[in-house]
Design a protein around this motif. Structure first.
Motif, PDB file in Angstrom:
ATOM      1  N   ASP A  99       0.939  -1.290   0.169  1.00 63.35           N
ATOM      2  CA  ASP A  99      -0.052  -0.186   0.037  1.00 63.35           C
ATOM      3  C   ASP A  99       0.784   1.402  -0.100  1.00 63.35           C
ATOM      4  OD1 ASP A  99      -2.161  -1.637  -0.046  1.00 63.35           O
ATOM      5  OD2 ASP A  99      -2.690  -1.217   2.155  1.00 63.35           O
ATOM      6  N   ALA A 100       1.982   1.429   0.751  1.00 64.16           N
ATOM      7  CA  ALA A 100       2.781   2.565   0.953  1.00 64.16           C
ATOM      8  C   ALA A 100       3.380   2.754  -0.168  1.00 64.16           C
ATOM      9  CB  ALA A 100       3.606   2.258   1.988  1.00 64.16           C
ATOM     10  N   SER A 101       3.661   1.729  -1.240  1.00 63.87           N
ATOM     11  CA  SER A 101       4.575   1.857  -2.242  1.00 63.87           C
ATOM     12  C   SER A 101       3.780   2.097  -3.568  1.00 63.87           C
ATOM     13  CB  SER A 101       5.611   0.596  -2.307  1.00 63.87           C
ATOM     14  OG  SER A 101       4.902  -0.513  -2.647  1.00 63.87           O
ATOM     15  N   GLY A 102       2.595   1.981  -3.283  1.00 64.11           N
ATOM     16  CA  GLY A 102       1.454   2.047  -4.553  1.00 64.11           C
ATOM     17  C   GLY A 102       1.710   0.845  -5.232  1.00 64.11           C
ATOM     18  N   GLU A 289      14.594   9.061  -6.331  1.00 60.33           N
ATOM     19  CA  GLU A 289      13.746   9.852  -5.896  1.00 60.33           C
ATOM     20  C   GLU A 289      12.461   9.529  -4.997  1.00 60.33           C
ATOM     21  OE1 GLU A 289      12.719  13.774  -7.963  1.00 60.33           O
ATOM     22  OE2 GLU A 289      14.553  13.249  -8.987  1.00 60.33           O
ATOM     23  N   GLU A 290      11.596   8.637  -5.820  1.00 60.52           N
ATOM     24  CA  GLU A 290      10.305   8.208  -5.281  1.00 60.52           C
ATOM     25  C   GLU A 290      10.822   7.118  -4.337  1.00 60.52           C
ATOM     26  OE1 GLU A 290       7.093   6.453  -7.291  1.00 60.52           O
ATOM     27  OE2 GLU A 290       7.931   7.128  -8.906  1.00 60.52           O
ATOM     28  N   GLY A 291      11.711   6.403  -4.389  1.00 63.96           N
ATOM     29  CA  GLY A 291      12.248   5.455  -3.451  1.00 63.96           C
ATOM     30  C   GLY A 291      12.799   5.835  -2.103  1.00 63.96           C
ATOM     31  N   LEU A 292      13.202   7.011  -2.160  1.00 64.89           N
ATOM     32  CA  LEU A 292      13.911   7.564  -0.969  1.00 64.89           C
ATOM     33  C   LEU A 292      12.841   8.500  -0.224  1.00 64.89           C
ATOM     34  CD1 LEU A 292      17.759   9.057  -1.931  1.00 64.89           C
ATOM     35  CD2 LEU A 292      17.059   6.937  -0.740  1.00 64.89           C
ATOM     36  N   ALA A 293      11.944   8.891  -1.001  1.00 59.00           N
ATOM     37  CA  ALA A 293      10.792   9.475  -0.619  1.00 59.00           C
ATOM     38  C   ALA A 293       9.922   8.668   0.525  1.00 59.00           C
ATOM     39  CB  ALA A 293      10.003  10.426  -1.397  1.00 59.00           C
ATOM     40  N   LEU A 294       9.680   7.336  -0.191  1.00 58.33           N
ATOM     41  CA  LEU A 294       8.980   6.255   0.503  1.00 58.33           C
ATOM     42  C   LEU A 294       9.766   5.801   1.881  1.00 58.33           C
ATOM     43  CD1 LEU A 294       6.784   4.063   0.839  1.00 58.33           C
ATOM     44  CD2 LEU A 294       8.052   2.710  -0.892  1.00 58.33           C
ATOM     45  N   VAL A 296      11.543   7.664   3.800  1.00 59.68           N
ATOM     46  CA  VAL A 296      11.302   8.617   4.726  1.00 59.68           C
ATOM     47  C   VAL A 296       9.872   8.531   5.297  1.00 59.68           C
ATOM     48  CG1 VAL A 296      11.197  11.203   5.095  1.00 59.68           C
ATOM     49  CG2 VAL A 296      13.097  10.177   3.714  1.00 59.68           C
ATOM     50  N   ASN A 297       9.108   8.518   4.357  1.00 64.71           N
ATOM     51  CA  ASN A 297       7.725   8.511   4.855  1.00 64.71           C
ATOM     52  C   ASN A 297       7.322   7.184   5.849  1.00 64.71           C
ATOM     53  OD1 ASN A 297       6.309  10.443   3.467  1.00 64.71           O
ATOM     54  ND2 ASN A 297       5.957   9.211   1.575  1.00 64.71           N
ATOM     55  N   THR A 314      19.060   8.704   2.470  1.00 59.93           N
ATOM     56  CA  THR A 314      18.131   9.719   3.374  1.00 59.93           C
ATOM     57  C   THR A 314      19.193  10.524   4.343  1.00 59.93           C
ATOM     58  OG1 THR A 314      17.898   7.769   4.796  1.00 59.93           O
ATOM     59  CG2 THR A 314      16.255   8.244   3.212  1.00 59.93           C
ATOM     60  N   GLU A 315      18.621  11.680   4.414  1.00 58.74           N
ATOM     61  CA  GLU A 315      19.348  12.646   5.182  1.00 58.74           C
ATOM     62  C   GLU A 315      19.941  12.038   6.516  1.00 58.74           C
ATOM     63  OE1 GLU A 315      20.069  15.842   4.343  1.00 58.74           O
ATOM     64  OE2 GLU A 315      21.349  15.893   6.184  1.00 58.74           O
TER      65      GLU A 315
END
Ligand code: ADP
Ligand code: MG
Length: 333
Positions: A99-102, A289-294, A296-297, A314-315
């Motif tokens: 679900d989190a990864s669409g 981009e999408e992967g690193l954002a996921l 972090v989410n 990630t930071e």
């Protein structure tokens, strides 16, 4: 031969230690389709490693699609089951990551995995045809119904569908082994299930990140972490090459083909092993981009290597990441 080698290594380690200070003991065994290495840092804890191997063998008998009478194989052939325990827990984690990864992480990927069958194809063999891919893709992304009443999961699979836990079960297994070691009073250990690393106990661990274009022991980086899971997905684990194209074992459910997101590897770092494992697969499919954002989410860290040998992370993990191979460059953006 490998088993004999291990036995010798083990005996030597024990002999060297004698009755002196506690020392590290490594043992390995083949489970879940891969070599597992478990290290403890006190010879008195060595006996608990065997208990982990037993746990892994039992888990494998439930979750492996390569074992014809495993619980998952029975579910895949009968098309329905009511599940509790480990299998239910793995599927709950899979649903969350999916679900989190669409849908980039897709537990229904078995028809695609069977069609591509990358571990049995030889270099130079032709990939499946587009119409075969279309059919398997449709089967992998529809017709699976999983409902949870809190007590158990009810799974219904339409004809031709099948669940494949290869992208999440090893991470789950790492946490189960860690839990058992801790119950036995083991205060420091390292569990490596084919590159899925679980650290156990207090203090810091330096964990190597594999060079995706090197040999198994070549690293591009090191991360310094506490107790957690460090799980990597890459295009180098299982693949065949034809006409210069590498066909690997992580499929993009949108195309039905091996994911081409510009990454050579994706590492997820965090508390829950199943999440970290599923997440590493999802990041590999989604790209940088999408992967690193996921990540972090989900409250996880991640490190990815792109096709041009650039490393992004990630930071939160940047200060703990050290690049140890000049061919790779850490990009801060
Ligand atoms: P490895 O098992 O090599 O450590 P992964 O954790 O990324 O690497 O898992 C890859 C396995 O996951 C594949 O062999 C296949 O069984 C399964 N898989 C492939 N693509 C997907 C996907 N999009 N979602 C979920 N599982 C997948
Ligand atoms: Mg995975």
């Amino acid at each position: 031969m490998k088993r004999i080698g291990t036995a010798i290594l083990y005996t030597l380690t024990v002999m060297l230690v004698g009755c002196g200070a506690p020392q590290r003991v490594d043992r390995n065994s083949f489970h879940m389709g891969t070599w597992v290495v478990i290290s403890v840092y006190n010879t008195r804890h060595a006996k608990y490693i065997e208990e982990c191997f037993t746990l892994l063998a039992n888990l494998e008998a439930e979750v492996s699609t390569n074992i014809p009478d495993s619980a998952i194989s029975r579910l895949n052939s009968s098309g329905q089951a009511r599940l509790q325990g480990d299998l239910a827990d793995i599927l709950r984690a899979a649903k969350l990551v999916s679900d989190a990864s669409g849908g980039a992480f897709n537990i229904g990927v078995l028809p695609l995995q069977r069609l591509w069958d990358v571990q049995n194809r030889l270099d130079g063999e032709q990939p499946p045809t587009q119409s075969e891919i279309d059919i398997a893709r449709e089967l992998s992304t529809t017709g699976i119904d999983i409902s949870d009443d809190g007590d158990a999961l009810d799974v219904q699979l339409q004809k031709g569908r099948g669940l494949d836990l290869g992208g999440i079960a090893k991470g789950y297994a790492g946490d189960r082994c860690a839990g058992q070691l801790k119950e036995n009073g083991v205060n420091r250990a390292l569990i490596n299930i084919g590159g899925n690393v679980r650290t156990v106990g207090d203090g810091e661990f330096r964990v190597g990140l594999r060079n995706p274009r090197g040999r198994a022991e070549d690293l591009f980086g090191l991360v310094t972490v506490g107790e957690c899971n460090i799980v990597t997905s890459g295009d180098y684990e299982r693949y065949f090459q034809t006409d210069g194209i590498r066909y690997h074992h992580i499929y993009d459910p949108e195309t039905g083909k091996p994911a081409r997101s510009g990454l050579l590897s994706a590492t997820a770092i965090g508390e829950n092993g199943a999440f970290a494992d599923g997440l590493s697969t999802a990041i590999f499919v989604m790209g940088r981009e999408e992967g690193l954002a996921l990540a972090v989410n989900m409250g996880y860290d991640a490190v990815v290597v792109t096709e041009d040998y650039k490393v992004y992370c990630t930071e939160n993990i940047r200060a703990s990441l050290e690049i140890v191979n000049d061919e790779f460059e850490l990009v801060s953006d």
